[in-house]
Design a protein around this motif. Structure first.
Motif, PDB file in Angstrom:
ATOM      1  N   THR A  43      35.591  35.984  46.516  1.00 53.42           N
ATOM      2  CA  THR A  43      37.205  36.775  46.367  1.00 53.42           C
ATOM      3  C   THR A  43      36.708  38.721  46.887  1.00 53.42           C
ATOM      4  O   THR A  43      37.661  39.153  47.454  1.00 53.42           O
ATOM      5  N   ALA A  44      35.940  38.837  46.297  1.00 49.67           N
ATOM      6  CA  ALA A  44      34.893  39.928  46.891  1.00 49.67           C
ATOM      7  C   ALA A  44      35.006  40.631  48.462  1.00 49.67           C
ATOM      8  O   ALA A  44      36.408  41.743  48.981  1.00 49.67           O
ATOM      9  N   ARG A  45      35.265  39.434  49.123  1.00 50.70           N
ATOM     10  CA  ARG A  45      34.489  39.061  50.555  1.00 50.70           C
ATOM     11  C   ARG A  45      36.076  39.366  50.636  1.00 50.70           C
ATOM     12  O   ARG A  45      36.010  40.361  52.204  1.00 50.70           O
ATOM     13  N   ARG A  46      36.917  37.964  50.365  1.00 47.64           N
ATOM     14  CA  ARG A  46      38.060  38.043  51.518  1.00 47.64           C
ATOM     15  C   ARG A  46      38.904  39.833  51.176  1.00 47.64           C
ATOM     16  O   ARG A  46      39.894  39.791  52.256  1.00 47.64           O
ATOM     17  N   ILE A  47      38.827  39.996  49.936  1.00 49.24           N
ATOM     18  CA  ILE A  47      39.372  41.479  49.515  1.00 49.24           C
ATOM     19  C   ILE A  47      39.395  42.964  50.862  1.00 49.24           C
ATOM     20  O   ILE A  47      39.842  42.934  51.624  1.00 49.24           O
ATOM     21  N   LEU A  48      37.566  43.082  51.089  1.00 50.26           N
ATOM     22  CA  LEU A  48      37.503  43.501  52.035  1.00 50.26           C
ATOM     23  C   LEU A  48      37.996  43.913  53.315  1.00 50.26           C
ATOM     24  O   LEU A  48      37.960  44.675  53.824  1.00 50.26           O
ATOM     25  N   ASP A  49      37.867  42.459  53.372  1.00 48.90           N
ATOM     26  CA  ASP A  49      37.606  42.058  55.438  1.00 48.90           C
ATOM     27  C   ASP A  49      39.334  41.937  55.077  1.00 48.90           C
ATOM     28  O   ASP A  49      39.812  42.373  56.466  1.00 48.90           O
ATOM     29  N   ALA A  50      40.196  41.681  53.977  1.00 53.00           N
ATOM     30  CA  ALA A  50      41.634  42.441  54.554  1.00 53.00           C
ATOM     31  C   ALA A  50      42.560  43.226  54.063  1.00 53.00           C
ATOM     32  O   ALA A  50      43.644  43.862  54.952  1.00 53.00           O
ATOM     33  N   ASN A  51      41.248  44.478  54.507  1.00 49.63           N
ATOM     34  CA  ASN A  51      42.101  45.771  54.121  1.00 49.63           C
ATOM     35  C   ASN A  51      41.095  46.734  54.625  1.00 49.63           C
ATOM     36  O   ASN A  51      40.402  47.033  54.667  1.00 49.63           O
ATOM     37  N   ALA A  52      42.250  47.475  55.246  1.00 42.66           N
ATOM     38  CA  ALA A  52      41.710  49.166  55.673  1.00 42.66           C
ATOM     39  C   ALA A  52      40.672  49.893  55.344  1.00 42.66           C
ATOM     40  O   ALA A  52      40.687  50.951  55.914  1.00 42.66           O
ATOM     41  N   TYR A  53      42.101  50.514  54.230  1.00 43.64           N
ATOM     42  CA  TYR A  53      41.578  51.499  53.998  1.00 43.64           C
ATOM     43  C   TYR A  53      40.867  51.406  52.040  1.00 43.64           C
ATOM     44  O   TYR A  53      41.414  49.928  51.762  1.00 43.64           O
ATOM     45  N   LEU A  54      40.126  52.301  52.140  1.00 41.52           N
ATOM     46  CA  LEU A  54      39.763  52.162  50.170  1.00 41.52           C
ATOM     47  C   LEU A  54      40.537  53.342  49.657  1.00 41.52           C
ATOM     48  O   LEU A  54      40.707  54.931  49.664  1.00 41.52           O
ATOM     49  N   THR A  55      40.334  53.651  47.809  1.00 39.72           N
ATOM     50  CA  THR A  55      40.769  54.700  47.608  1.00 39.72           C
ATOM     51  C   THR A  55      39.410  55.399  46.677  1.00 39.72           C
ATOM     52  O   THR A  55      38.992  54.805  46.050  1.00 39.72           O
ATOM     53  N   LEU A  56      39.452  56.424  47.490  1.00 39.16           N
ATOM     54  CA  LEU A  56      37.841  56.480  46.866  1.00 39.16           C
ATOM     55  C   LEU A  56      38.282  58.077  45.724  1.00 39.16           C
ATOM     56  O   LEU A  56      38.818  59.041  45.664  1.00 39.16           O
ATOM     57  N   ALA A  57      37.312  58.128  44.111  1.00 37.61           N
ATOM     58  CA  ALA A  57      37.510  59.024  43.779  1.00 37.61           C
ATOM     59  C   ALA A  57      36.607  59.528  43.635  1.00 37.61           C
ATOM     60  O   ALA A  57      35.233  58.936  43.099  1.00 37.61           O
TER      61      ALA A  57
END
Length: 156
Positions: free
Chosen positions: A15-29
């Motif tokens: 599930t993590a791999r699918r989400i990471l592969d499908a999205n280009a941006y992360l929110t960095l805190a």
């Protein structure tokens, strides 16, 4: 509700791999030395669910915060999903500018993400020397995904 998550480690990792592969941006805190928080989106690439790489300018607030305090959190979520169908990866990590001896390796990770997204790859000279940008990386110590009840399931 969100996509069903097999709560086994391998199901959560998929599930993590699918989400990471499908999205280009992360929110960095990040937080500065006094603890004042800051959040910002960055375009990223990832290796092995554990190492997140991005390009930024050292003078940006999030980069200055990382110089003062390496502990960060990050979230990758699909903002196109309907309410009640949340899909996200959460991580705790240590972040740093990529040291000179790691630039080639980190740039390979970043450029693989660029190519997969149809973007031009970055040259080493664009993130070293007098160039205004640097490569940054965060190595996750903990990673979670959401399950169908929108509870966090630990990947590692």
């Amino acid at each position: 509700m969100s996509m069903a998550t097999d709560e086994t480690p391998s199901g959560a990792a998929a599930t993590a791999r699918r989400i990471l592969d499908a999205n280009a941006y992360l929110t960095l805190a990040t937080a500065d030395a006094s603890g004042r928080p800051w959040a910002t989106p960055v375009w990223f690439a990832v290796r092995d669910l554990r190492e997140f790489v991005w390009v930024s300018r050292p003078a940006r607030r999030h980069s200055a915060n990382i110089a003062a305090r390496a502990e960060i959190a990050l979230t990758v979520y699909d903002s196109t999903t309907p309410v009640g169908e949340a899909s996200a990866v959460y991580a705790e990590a240590l972040a740093e500018p990529v040291p000179d001896d790691g630039v080639e390796d980190a740039l390979d990770v970043y450029n693989a993400g660029c190519r997969a997204s149809g973007l031009r790859p970055w040259a080493e000279g664009s993130v070293t020397g007098a160039a205004p940008h640097r490569l940054y990386r965060a190595v996750a110590s903990h990673l979670w995904v959401l399950d169908e009840r929108e509870d966090r399931v630990e990947v590692f």
